[in-house]
Design an enzyme around this catalytic site. Structure first.
Site, PDB file in Angstrom:
ATOM      1  N   ASP A  89      -6.434  -7.398   3.258  1.00 31.29           N
ATOM      2  CA  ASP A  89      -5.975  -8.632   3.890  1.00 31.29           C
ATOM      3  C   ASP A  89      -6.582  -8.697   5.289  1.00 31.29           C
ATOM      4  O   ASP A  89      -7.039  -7.707   5.836  1.00 31.29           O
ATOM      5  CB  ASP A  89      -4.456  -8.758   3.878  1.00 31.29           C
ATOM      6  N   SER A  90      -6.622  -9.877   5.858  1.00 35.31           N
ATOM      7  CA  SER A  90      -7.468 -10.138   7.029  1.00 35.31           C
ATOM      8  C   SER A  90      -6.915  -9.606   8.336  1.00 35.31           C
ATOM      9  O   SER A  90      -7.609  -9.580   9.340  1.00 35.31           O
ATOM     10  CB  SER A  90      -7.669 -11.640   7.170  1.00 35.31           C
ATOM     11  N   GLN A 194      -2.251 -22.754   3.703  1.00 37.94           N
ATOM     12  CA  GLN A 194      -1.062 -22.711   4.553  1.00 37.94           C
ATOM     13  C   GLN A 194      -0.421 -24.103   4.595  1.00 37.94           C
ATOM     14  O   GLN A 194      -0.947 -25.049   4.035  1.00 37.94           O
ATOM     15  CB  GLN A 194      -1.433 -22.245   5.966  1.00 37.94           C
ATOM     16  N   ASP A 271       1.100  -9.195  -4.500  1.00 31.09           N
ATOM     17  CA  ASP A 271       1.266  -7.920  -3.806  1.00 31.09           C
ATOM     18  C   ASP A 271       2.600  -7.958  -3.096  1.00 31.09           C
ATOM     19  O   ASP A 271       3.085  -9.022  -2.723  1.00 31.09           O
ATOM     20  CB  ASP A 271       0.153  -7.687  -2.773  1.00 31.09           C
ATOM     21  N   CYS A 309      10.929   5.120 -20.439  1.00 34.82           N
ATOM     22  CA  CYS A 309       9.915   4.850 -19.416  1.00 34.82           C
ATOM     23  C   CYS A 309       8.918   6.004 -19.416  1.00 34.82           C
ATOM     24  O   CYS A 309       9.313   7.176 -19.491  1.00 34.82           O
ATOM     25  CB  CYS A 309      10.564   4.717 -18.033  1.00 34.82           C
ATOM     26  N   CYS A 311       6.757   6.753 -16.946  1.00 36.06           N
ATOM     27  CA  CYS A 311       6.292   7.150 -15.609  1.00 36.06           C
ATOM     28  C   CYS A 311       6.469   8.655 -15.429  1.00 36.06           C
ATOM     29  O   CYS A 311       7.272   9.278 -16.135  1.00 36.06           O
ATOM     30  CB  CYS A 311       7.032   6.369 -14.525  1.00 36.06           C
ATOM     31  N   CYS A 314      10.265   9.744 -14.943  1.00 32.10           N
ATOM     32  CA  CYS A 314      11.157   9.621 -16.103  1.00 32.10           C
ATOM     33  C   CYS A 314      10.785  10.575 -17.235  1.00 32.10           C
ATOM     34  O   CYS A 314      11.624  10.884 -18.086  1.00 32.10           O
ATOM     35  CB  CYS A 314      11.151   8.180 -16.610  1.00 32.10           C
ATOM     36  N   HIS A 340       7.957   5.677  -9.851  1.00 33.27           N
ATOM     37  CA  HIS A 340       8.648   4.931 -10.910  1.00 33.27           C
ATOM     38  C   HIS A 340       8.543   3.427 -10.663  1.00 33.27           C
ATOM     39  O   HIS A 340       8.234   2.652 -11.586  1.00 33.27           O
ATOM     40  CB  HIS A 340      10.119   5.331 -11.013  1.00 33.27           C
TER      41      HIS A 340
END
Length: 376
Positions: A89-90, A194, A271, A309, A311, A314, A340
């Protein structure tokens, strides 16, 4: 290059081709602000939990360790040992969040580093130069993220400046991508729409930047204090005016429910710091809602965070054990929760893509949201 594979209503299923590999969309970008996910998560971990694309922050890497150092070391991919796409990101959002430390001018923004107080200037050209040094796959245009709420007059003036800055970003990136010492000469540029909660300003801005033919388009300045309903309304109003053949990125959003709603309204990229931040505080996501592992009821709970799960947490560890680690302030507990949560988000995006492939997104979204309302 973005390829639209399928639509269901306004929801989009696509593939985005980059010099660092293809990204299947909709996608959630795992946030590694300073080239690392907070919570002791390595790039090897990210590969194991199905991360397609990582996001790092221009401003933070500029002030420490310095983008010139990262360029000398071969760019951000080599620096953090990650060979998949990276979006930077800027720095605009961070600069504008330093309200007491900065001054906005037409040429850019003068501000003081939050680390050592030194004076820094950042404008469109500087942001592009820093991101070029980082050699990310996708660079974000330098914009002003206006405060919420803001007057119509302030918002219009701010959006007009962001448009002028975008033109400067575009020209500077074109120049940088031709230089012999540029690491990634195929760096892409995303524009940022924007306008706060003023739908007409948003729409007009979307029309203007759509004409500028960027690699992708983001909706910025949302999730900054407005209601979820206002945010969804702005997404609905604005996305129809963005190019259909370019990815749409909703910046800094959000909860699993936010993502499901925004996908339905045509968003491709997401994000958010929620999964890692919440994980560091013992809050974990499941298909039956969010759990706080600090709660006493998990003291003797031998189940994993979530049944079925896959992950790393888990697969081996119980809620009781992870709770003990958190209570004892052992970093391992925090790491398990972050892993997780990121896995949960990445897996949910995979499910979203599959549902879109099979033409059953509306049904999937309804069932997923209903599940979040259950209690563990």
């Amino acid at each position: 290059m973005y390829k639209l594979l399928k639509r269901e209503g306004h929801a989009r299923r696509g593939a985005f081709h980059t010099v660092h590999g293809e990204v299947q969309t909709p996608v959630f970008m795992n946030v590694g602000t300073v080239a690392a996910i907070k919570g002791a998560v390595s790039t090897e971990d990210l590969e194991k939990i199905g991360t397609q694309i990582e996001l790092s922050n221009t401003y933070h890497l500029h002030v420490r360790p310095g983008d010139n150092i990262i360029k000398t070391l071969g760019g951000l991919h080599r620096f953090m040992s990650w060979d998949r796409p990276i979006l930077t990101d800027s720095g605009g959002f961070q600069v504008f969040s330093l309200a007491g430390l900065r001054k906005i001018k037409e040429e850019g923004v003068y501000f003081h580093s939050h680390i050592d107080g030194r004076k820094i200037f950042m404008g469109p050209e500087e942001s592009m130069q820093i991101q070029s040094n980082l050699a990310s796959t996708i660079a974000m245009a330098f914009d002003e993220c206006p405060p919420h709420p803001a007057t119509r007059e302030y918002m219009q003036a701010s959006v007009d400046r962001t448009t002028r800055w975008l033109e400067r970003c575009k020209n500077e990136m074109k120049r940088l991508n031709t230089l012999p010492d540029t690491i990634n000469k195929n760096q892409m540029l995303f524009a940022i729409n924007q306008g706060g909660t003023f739908a007409d300003i948003r729409i007009e801005h979307a029309k203007v930047i759509a004409e500028m033919n960027l690699d992708g388009y983001a909706l910025g300045g949302l999730a900054v204090g407005e209601s979820h309903e206002e945010m969804y309304h702005i997404i609905e109003e604005t996305t129809p005016y963005l190019p259909v053949d370019k990815p749409v990125y909703l910046m800094g959003v959000g909860t699993p429910a936010n993502i499901l709603e925004a996908v339905e309204r045509g968003v491709d990229f997401f994000d958010c710091v929620y999964p890692s931040r919440n994980g560091r505080h013992g809050h974990v996501y499941t298909n039956k809602g969010k759990l706080n592992l600090f709660n006493a009821k998990y003291e003797l709970d031998s189940r994993p965070i979530e049944e079925n799960c896959s992950c790393p947490a888990c697969q081996r560890y119980s809620r009781a054990y992870i709770r003990h680690l958190l209570k004892a302030k052992e970093m391992l507990g925090m790491r398990f929760c972050v892993l997780h949560n990121l896995y949960f988000y990445n897996k949910m995006m995979e499910e979203i893509r599959q549902a879109l492939d099979e033409g059953r997104y509306a049904e999937y979204k309804k069932a997923k949201l209903a599940g979040f309302e259950e209690n563990n």
